[in-house]
Design an enzyme around this catalytic site. Sequence first.
Site, short mmCIF file in Angstrom:
data_model
loop_
_atom_site.label_atom_id
_atom_site.label_comp_id
_atom_site.label_asym_id
_atom_site.label_seq_id
_atom_site.Cartn_x
_atom_site.Cartn_y
_atom_site.Cartn_z
N CYS A 279 -10.13 32.42 17.84
CA CYS A 279 -10.67 31.07 17.71
C CYS A 279 -12.03 31.01 17.03
CB CYS A 279 -10.72 30.41 19.08
SG CYS A 279 -9.06 30.25 19.75
N GLU B 183 -20.97 28.56 27.45
CA GLU B 183 -21.64 28.14 26.24
C GLU B 183 -22.98 27.47 26.54
OE1 GLU B 183 -19.19 25.49 24.09
OE2 GLU B 183 -20.48 25.63 22.34
N LYS C 63 -14.11 18.64 19.80
CA LYS C 63 -12.78 18.96 20.35
C LYS C 63 -12.34 17.89 21.33
CE LYS C 63 -13.00 23.99 19.79
NZ LYS C 63 -14.43 24.19 19.50
#
Lengths: 406, 422, 87
Positions: B169, B320, B341
């Site tokens: 990804c 993250e 997203k």
Amino acid sequence: MSTASAVVTGLGVVAPNGMDTEAYWTAVLDGRSAIAPITRFDASRYPVSLAGEVRDFTAKDHIPSRLLPQTDHMTRLSLYAADKALADSQVDLGGLPEFAAGVSSASTMGGFEFGQRELENLWSKGGQFVSAYQSFAWFYAVNTGQVSIRHGLRGPGSALVTDQAGGLDAVGNARRQIRKGATLMVTGGVDGALCPLGLVGQLTSGELSTSTDPARAYLPFSADADGHVPGEGGAYLVLEEAAAARRRGARVYGELAGYAATFDPGTDGTPRTGLERAIRRALDDAQVRPEQIDVVFADAAAVPDLDRAEAEALAAVFGPRAVPVTAPKNTTGRLYAGGASLDLATALLSIRDGVIPRTPNVEACAPDHPIDLVVGEPRTADIGRALVVARGRGGFNAAAVVRRAS
Amino acid sequence: MNRRVVITGIGAVAPGESGVKKYWELISSGRTATRIISSFDSTAFRSRVAAECDFDPVESGLGQREIRRMDRASQFAVAATREALADSGLDLAHADRERIGVSFGSAVGCTTSMEREYAVLSDGGAEWLVDHDYAITQLYDHFVPSSIAVEVARVAGAQGPVTLVSDGCTSGLDAVGHGADLIREGSADIVVSGGTDAPISPITVACFDAIKATTPRNDEPGQASRPFDATRNGLVLGEGAAVLVLEELEHARRRGATIYAEVAGFGTRCNAYHMTGLRADGTEMAEAIRLALTEARLAPEAIGYVNAHGSSTKQNDRHETAAIKTALGEHAYRVPVSSIKSMIGHSLGAIGALELVACVLAMQYSLIPPTANLHEPDPVCDLDYVPLTAREARVDAVLSVGSGFGGFQSAVVLARPERTAA
Amino acid sequence: MSDATEITIDDLKRIMRESAGEDESIDLDGDILEVPFAELGYDSLALLEAAGRITREYGVSLRDDELDGVETPRAFLDAVNAALVRV
């Protein structure tokens, strides 16, 4: 980006005709081929039934039990070869700075046997029968990820797919990472998709030989060339920043002195000059003249048009029959992303031992190929520099120069 | 010689309608393109939501032979490449094609075609010894995703280095980073970079089901992807492609090209921890960010927008957030962070490139796309995630980060073209 | 598919071995009921694969929330056996 030089300090070979570097090298020097009827499944119904399989590999002897359920066969071979390469380099990874070591691998079909099994589970039984490991066991980055985890390599990681040129492109990329600051990279390719679905895919390349005689099935540059044989395996190299290797007193196989990649789009009637360009650029990158190259390890597709194009590119750069050309890869079959990495290892062993392995089973180079193909017996020679050439379907070309470390 | 890399053309095939214009309209409006999967009957699956492209290959200019030859992922890539090359104004007929390269990302390649052909060859999964009589001539190219880079290279007439980057990804980000490296080191003057994936097929949906990475929120498709929200419970699969034409700065200046942004920095690290799991502290992603900032010669305070990976899984969004705090320090609490997203799902190897195109547009329009569906932030996720609606802000430099199976952690820094005037 | 209404620790050990192997340094044959999976060398992925295998073998699906917080073989067995009673 620096121009730091990168040297090979470790080799990890897993080949059909040798489970480690020395066994493989002995087999190659003896001209011993491992091409034989496929045993991993019943291939008798297919037009191609020969391959170079790594038959002596028993996964549970080499791979931790925890990793077995989540790995495809070629990832297990990959983990094994990476272990061997790092052990061979005698590097103390724990002594390197954090993030100093990474992985650059090449891939073609990924963990395809694993993938076929999960496709079968899905299509024959339903989604609940698909393994939790399918999400990564099949995908193209799996070897880079698993090798990185197993050895705690937290530096740059990548997986490149350029079909059969990948075994050089990954190593070229590893040198790039060293020039950007990495100290050490585990790099190369270990590949193979010898399952029914993988073989059928390979059949559609139109480049496989349908011969059932192992001695006749892969005859590069021969007048009888009619395609090649698939195989599995490959090699990982430990590529290290030269000064760091020197500081730790590492044994050095040689330097990755030059590398280049080009492409032939084959559209608008553009001439396919890419292979010659890649070779010339790799030589320029290594700052060597053609006459300084002592041996060429050819891509050697054994497809007549491809052989002719390669022979002509070599003749254009070096002059007709001016440099020994060899293709011991016909003892293993073509290893897809692993093939060119194994050729690099073979080239470094040639430099080490001063011997050029022959292209077995080929009695003579076809007269219309203007190259000096090494057949019959190995040749003894002082080898300071070797060129390795690789091509991938669709127009990929790559070339690399390795030389004895100064 | 210090060669610098700029973006001179962009193209996109994103969920919803194709093209950069439609893509920006969608993500700047805060609307979502997530819906119940329409490309196959997903009734039997746990997660049935996806962000699909309303892509018509004919309308997108593909020829009949191209359509027959290519997987959906390649079709996306080619359509986005054509848009980006036209946008760049490059005169390919007179370009030095030996100096044109391709660096394209894809995580799962031609998986849709691979699965479709598998189903035929095995007669619906009935035979392990699949029948080669039913093999189509393109089968090898569907199995080996370098075929995607080949198609892009043909469109661009590239004769320089051509590569497919498959780092899960982070493929899209890494492909752009790799492309920039090719230009910096002198291997090319122009690189067509980007990413593509078309993973919405039964096998991909099933394998994400098996690890419960995708959301089971099937009753509210539009709200299924909710990065940083306390009620998030998995990612939504997406699809698409994006292309960024990278060019050496002087080369772009000489031809008077419009320069969108500079690719100022790139960093990538492996976590060497787990194929799917993340270390909670985000150390490696933070290190990738530091590397990208160092290469860009920018302090954390220079970053005006962080385009997050924000996949909407429990573990990612925490990981993250920790990484951004570690890398940016106090500035992490001041800089706007958003995850698109929430609107276009997670298109695996394409998303990094789609996100970089979004970053380019955010700088161009001085508008930060929002994080849709963020109503109730996870207490652990305590940054400014630009919830629900886009925010006007002049942005001089952006950071885009990504994280992928295999342990890959990557970061790219883009900077405004004015910075390159000096 | 088995029609068992209960799985035992021995069933679970077999399933763990099949679905995730075993760490060389750990003796699964000892008394492990209360030993956290993490100490047995099993991560969440291993548990997901094991849960998938149980679904396939015993025809019982664990809901998403039923594996949350399961840290030991005993808790795992309890969750599976509760689900088996449900079907």
